[in-house]
Motif scaffolding. Structure first.
Motif, PDB file in Angstrom:
ATOM      1  N   THR A 177      22.020  55.778  36.456  1.00 48.88           N
ATOM      2  CA  THR A 177      23.458  55.806  36.210  1.00 48.88           C
ATOM      3  C   THR A 177      24.106  54.555  36.770  1.00 48.88           C
ATOM      4  O   THR A 177      23.954  54.243  37.961  1.00 48.88           O
ATOM      5  N   LEU A 178      24.798  53.818  35.910  1.00 47.05           N
ATOM      6  CA  LEU A 178      25.570  52.664  36.358  1.00 47.05           C
ATOM      7  C   LEU A 178      27.038  53.076  36.477  1.00 47.05           C
ATOM      8  O   LEU A 178      27.611  53.654  35.548  1.00 47.05           O
ATOM      9  N   TYR A 179      27.632  52.768  37.618  1.00 50.81           N
ATOM     10  CA  TYR A 179      29.027  53.141  37.864  1.00 50.81           C
ATOM     11  C   TYR A 179      29.996  52.055  37.413  1.00 50.81           C
ATOM     12  O   TYR A 179      31.091  52.357  36.930  1.00 50.81           O
ATOM     13  N   SER A 180      29.619  50.805  37.588  1.00 54.00           N
ATOM     14  CA  SER A 180      30.513  49.716  37.181  1.00 54.00           C
ATOM     15  C   SER A 180      29.722  48.424  37.027  1.00 54.00           C
ATOM     16  O   SER A 180      28.701  48.219  37.692  1.00 54.00           O
ATOM     17  N   ILE A 181      30.202  47.568  36.132  1.00 54.08           N
ATOM     18  CA  ILE A 181      29.702  46.207  35.977  1.00 54.08           C
ATOM     19  C   ILE A 181      30.915  45.295  35.900  1.00 54.08           C
ATOM     20  O   ILE A 181      31.738  45.414  34.982  1.00 54.08           O
ATOM     21  N   GLU A 182      31.047  44.405  36.862  1.00 51.28           N
ATOM     22  CA  GLU A 182      32.155  43.461  36.893  1.00 51.28           C
ATOM     23  C   GLU A 182      31.596  42.055  36.699  1.00 51.28           C
ATOM     24  O   GLU A 182      30.585  41.696  37.292  1.00 51.28           O
ATOM     25  N   ILE A 183      32.279  41.277  35.872  1.00 54.14           N
ATOM     26  CA  ILE A 183      31.855  39.915  35.578  1.00 54.14           C
ATOM     27  C   ILE A 183      33.002  38.983  35.916  1.00 54.14           C
ATOM     28  O   ILE A 183      34.124  39.151  35.415  1.00 54.14           O
ATOM     29  N   PHE A 184      32.725  38.027  36.796  1.00 55.31           N
ATOM     30  CA  PHE A 184      33.752  37.113  37.280  1.00 55.31           C
ATOM     31  C   PHE A 184      33.345  35.675  37.003  1.00 55.31           C
ATOM     32  O   PHE A 184      32.176  35.316  37.128  1.00 55.31           O
ATOM     33  N   SER A 185      34.331  34.859  36.667  1.00 51.68           N
ATOM     34  CA  SER A 185      34.069  33.483  36.284  1.00 51.68           C
ATOM     35  C   SER A 185      34.919  32.540  37.113  1.00 51.68           C
ATOM     36  O   SER A 185      36.150  32.580  37.050  1.00 51.68           O
ATOM     37  N   GLN A 186      34.283  31.720  37.943  1.00 50.66           N
ATOM     38  CA  GLN A 186      34.957  30.663  38.687  1.00 50.66           C
ATOM     39  C   GLN A 186      34.088  29.417  38.570  1.00 50.66           C
ATOM     40  O   GLN A 186      33.267  29.137  39.444  1.00 50.66           O
ATOM     41  N   ALA A 187      34.237  28.735  37.464  1.00 55.33           N
ATOM     42  CA  ALA A 187      33.385  27.585  37.158  1.00 55.33           C
ATOM     43  C   ALA A 187      33.271  26.648  38.361  1.00 55.33           C
ATOM     44  O   ALA A 187      34.261  26.370  39.030  1.00 55.33           O
ATOM     45  N   PRO A 188      32.038  26.214  38.684  1.00 57.79           N
ATOM     46  CA  PRO A 188      30.800  26.363  37.906  1.00 57.79           C
ATOM     47  C   PRO A 188      30.015  27.638  38.214  1.00 57.79           C
ATOM     48  O   PRO A 188      28.815  27.687  37.972  1.00 57.79           O
TER      49      PRO A 188
END
Length: 282
Positions: A177-188
């Motif tokens: 069971t996956l509760y959450s997936i967060e994807i964050f982008s702060q190049a690079p």
């Protein structure tokens, strides 16, 4: 009495957590240090530890938790100071705590959190060689963050994750069971923060590899659901590098009063201290 320890380690020098014949592992180093501290290398049975999560070769930990049983009475600070005195610089005990016999580092855990840190751009940083993943991108290109976030939606909840499971996985079931997936982008930098009840062997790295196929526009967002439903490892992306994977936190019921690793002397890599809620590139 039962003692719980909170650990950090740089996994790059080791063949993963679990003891293996003729391999240098984190478990072996920790057990050797504990036994040296309590003087248990003589006639007494050696102390063995139970861990919350068995990290792979090259994977790091900021909030690993273990427990062991011992008949030596020491205060918490003595355990921290004493065991650390016998550990290599790549492994550190951040905290120690006397726990009840009902506590089990593995089976009492109800949530595990991983962060994958990826550097992307035309050139790799040699300083991050063993501590972050890398994907080459032209200077004028960036990931399709929205597509990856859309792809993540189908993974939340209880599913059969066979498509993201290593052939060497020893788990009794591919259903997690996956509760959450967060994807964050702060190049690079690109970060994935994934929380679940438990994970299969290579599961996070296989998910990251598949997300990146979507992020670089080789696959559409709906491809992720097709891979999940296929229950076929061969159609998912290749396993991505272990270098950027961090076991960040293990969560337990409040009754056990297990410390939050990020508040208990744990060092964070500089690239993980940024505000992960602030995207600089969409």
């Amino acid at each position: 009495m039962r003692i719980a320890l909170g650990l950090q380690y740089d996994g790059s020098p080791y063949s993963g957590w679990q003891s293996q014949v003729q391999q240098d592992t984190v478990q072996d180093r920790l057990e050797k240090a504990i036994n040296a501290f309590v003087g248990g290398q003589g006639s007494s049975p050696p102390i063995r530890v139970i861990t919350a999560g068995r990290t792979d070769t090259g994977v790091h930990a900021l909030g690993q938790v273990v427990h062991f049983d011992v008949d030596v009475d020491r205060d918490n600070w003595s355990w921290v100071r004493g065991v650390n005195a016998f550990l290599p610089e790549s492994i550190v005990v951040n905290w120690a705590q006397l726990v009840s016999d009902e506590f089990n580092a593995r089976y009492c855990a109800h949530e595990r959190t991983y962060i994958y840190a990826l550097q992307a751009g035309p050139c790799r940083s040699p300083m991050m060689r063993d501590h972050a993943g890398y994907l080459m991108l032209p200077a004028d290109r960036w990931f399709d963050i929205d597509a990856m976030k859309l792809a993540a939606e189908c993974l939340i909840g209880e599913h059969d994750f066979t498509s993201f499971r290593s052939s060497e996985c020893q788990s009794k079931t591919p259903i997690k069971t996956l509760y959450s997936i967060e994807i964050f982008s702060q190049a690079p930098w690109l970060y994935f923060r994934i929380k679940g009840n438990a994970f299969l062997h290579h599961m996070v790295r296989n998910l990251v590899g598949s997300f990146l196929q979507i992020g670089v526009r080789k696959q559409s967002a709906k491809w992720m659901s097709e891979v999940l439903e296929a229950k076929d490892r061969s159609i998912a992306a290749p396993t991505f590098s272990a270098a950027g994977l961090y076991l960040v936190q293990i969560s337990y019921p409040d009754e056990f009063r297990i410390p939050n690793p990020l508040l208990e002397n744990a060092w964070l890599p500089p690239f993980l201290t940024v505000d992960l809620h602030k995207d600089t590139k969409k």
